[in-house]
Design a protein around this motif. Sequence first.
Motif, PDB file in Angstrom:
ATOM      1  N   ALA A 247     102.376  44.319  68.683  1.00 53.08           N
ATOM      2  CA  ALA A 247     103.376  45.100  69.401  1.00 53.08           C
ATOM      3  C   ALA A 247     103.471  44.537  70.809  1.00 53.08           C
ATOM      4  CB  ALA A 247     102.986  46.573  69.438  1.00 53.08           C
ATOM      5  N   THR A 248     104.600  44.762  71.462  1.00 52.07           N
ATOM      6  CA  THR A 248     104.773  44.247  72.819  1.00 52.07           C
ATOM      7  C   THR A 248     105.264  45.353  73.742  1.00 52.07           C
ATOM      8  OG1 THR A 248     107.055  43.534  72.361  1.00 52.07           O
ATOM      9  CG2 THR A 248     105.294  41.909  72.030  1.00 52.07           C
ATOM     10  N   ILE A 249     104.886  45.221  75.008  1.00 54.40           N
ATOM     11  CA  ILE A 249     105.388  46.079  76.069  1.00 54.40           C
ATOM     12  C   ILE A 249     106.029  45.164  77.103  1.00 54.40           C
ATOM     13  CG2 ILE A 249     104.790  47.697  77.904  1.00 54.40           C
ATOM     14  CD1 ILE A 249     102.466  48.632  76.173  1.00 54.40           C
TER      15      ILE A 249
ATOM     16  N   PRO B 174     109.737  50.900  84.734  1.00 53.30           N
ATOM     17  CA  PRO B 174     110.069  51.252  83.347  1.00 53.30           C
ATOM     18  C   PRO B 174     109.702  50.096  82.428  1.00 53.30           C
ATOM     19  CG  PRO B 174     112.054  50.609  84.516  1.00 53.30           C
ATOM     20  CD  PRO B 174     110.945  50.626  85.536  1.00 53.30           C
ATOM     21  N   VAL B 175     109.411  50.420  81.169  1.00 50.06           N
ATOM     22  CA  VAL B 175     109.019  49.409  80.195  1.00 50.06           C
ATOM     23  C   VAL B 175     109.763  49.658  78.883  1.00 50.06           C
ATOM     24  CG1 VAL B 175     106.721  49.160  81.222  1.00 50.06           C
ATOM     25  CG2 VAL B 175     107.058  50.761  79.323  1.00 50.06           C
ATOM     26  N   ARG B 176     109.671  48.688  77.990  1.00 48.20           N
ATOM     27  CA  ARG B 176     110.208  48.858  76.637  1.00 48.20           C
ATOM     28  C   ARG B 176     109.107  48.544  75.637  1.00 48.20           C
ATOM     29  NH1 ARG B 176     114.094  45.408  76.701  1.00 48.20           N
ATOM     30  NH2 ARG B 176     112.959  43.734  75.654  1.00 48.20           N
ATOM     31  N   PHE B 177     108.806  49.502  74.767  1.00 49.35           N
ATOM     32  CA  PHE B 177     107.810  49.289  73.717  1.00 49.35           C
ATOM     33  C   PHE B 177     108.516  48.838  72.444  1.00 49.35           C
ATOM     34  CE2 PHE B 177     105.505  50.773  69.985  1.00 49.35           C
ATOM     35  CZ  PHE B 177     104.271  50.183  70.190  1.00 49.35           C
ATOM     36  N   ASN B 178     108.070  47.737  71.864  1.00 49.94           N
ATOM     37  CA  ASN B 178     108.621  47.232  70.610  1.00 49.94           C
ATOM     38  C   ASN B 178     107.507  47.043  69.592  1.00 49.94           C
ATOM     39  OD1 ASN B 178     110.615  45.812  72.809  1.00 49.94           O
ATOM     40  ND2 ASN B 178     111.705  46.300  70.926  1.00 49.94           N
TER      41      ASN B 178
END
Length: 229
Positions: A9-11, A111-115
Motif C-alpha cells: 500500500a502507498t501513502i 493532506p495525503v492519499r492512501f492507495n
Amino acid sequence: MSQPPLKKATITVLDGSHKGDVITVLFNPTEYTFDRTNSYKSIPVPGLGAPLLQFVNGESDQLSMDLFLDDYTDPRGPTSLQQKETDPLGKRLRDLTNLLEIDRDLHAPPPVRFNWGPMEFAAVIEKIGRKVTMFHPDGNPARVTLSVSFKEYRTLRQLIEDPRRESADKTKRRVVVGRDGLWLIASREYDDANQWVAIADANDLDDPREIAPGDWLELPAMETPNGTR
C-alpha cells in the motif's frame, strides 16, 4: 499451504513542502473500518419529555487500519519480487510519523492519499499508534505494526462543487461495515427494511447474504409517491 504475500500500500503526500513523496508500507488486509457521524443539536421544548434533535452538519469519514512495516520481509522476502524496498524501516517510520507534524508551507499537517488496490482515500492522518515486535541487534525497530486513523480530506471547492447526496431520493454508495445486512442497511437508509430488494437488484445480488465487510454497495434513489425521484 503457504500464506500469500502481503500486498503493498502507498501513502502519497498531496500538498506542502513534501508534495509528491510516496511512502510504501505492507498492509495487512484482515480488516479496516469506515466510520461516519453526524452532528445534532438538542433543542429543549417546555412540556416535552425529550428534546427535539436538529441536524447541524455531517462529519468527515474516518478510515482506520493497521499498517505493517518489516525490514526482514521487505528487502529479501517474497514481496520484494514485486517492489524492492530501498529505505530501511526506521526511515519509513519517521516519514510516516512526520505526517503528523506541521508543514512549514501549509502551517498544518499535510493532506495525503492512501492507495491499496482499488481503494483510494484522500485524508489527513489523525492518529498513529505503534507496536514494535522485532528489533535489530542495535535496538532499532525491525518489525512494526502501526494503528492509523485517517480523516477524510476535501477542499472547499470539492465541498461546494460536489456535495454529498444524503437524502433518500439520491443515488449513493455505502461500504458494508461489521455485520451489516441488506435489511439493516435498507432500514437505516430508507426507513424501510423491505427496500433490501431494490439494493439487491441495483448490485446484481442473487443472494442478499453475499456481502462482506469492505464491500461497496450502490443504493438506488427512492421513488416518491408521485413517481418522481
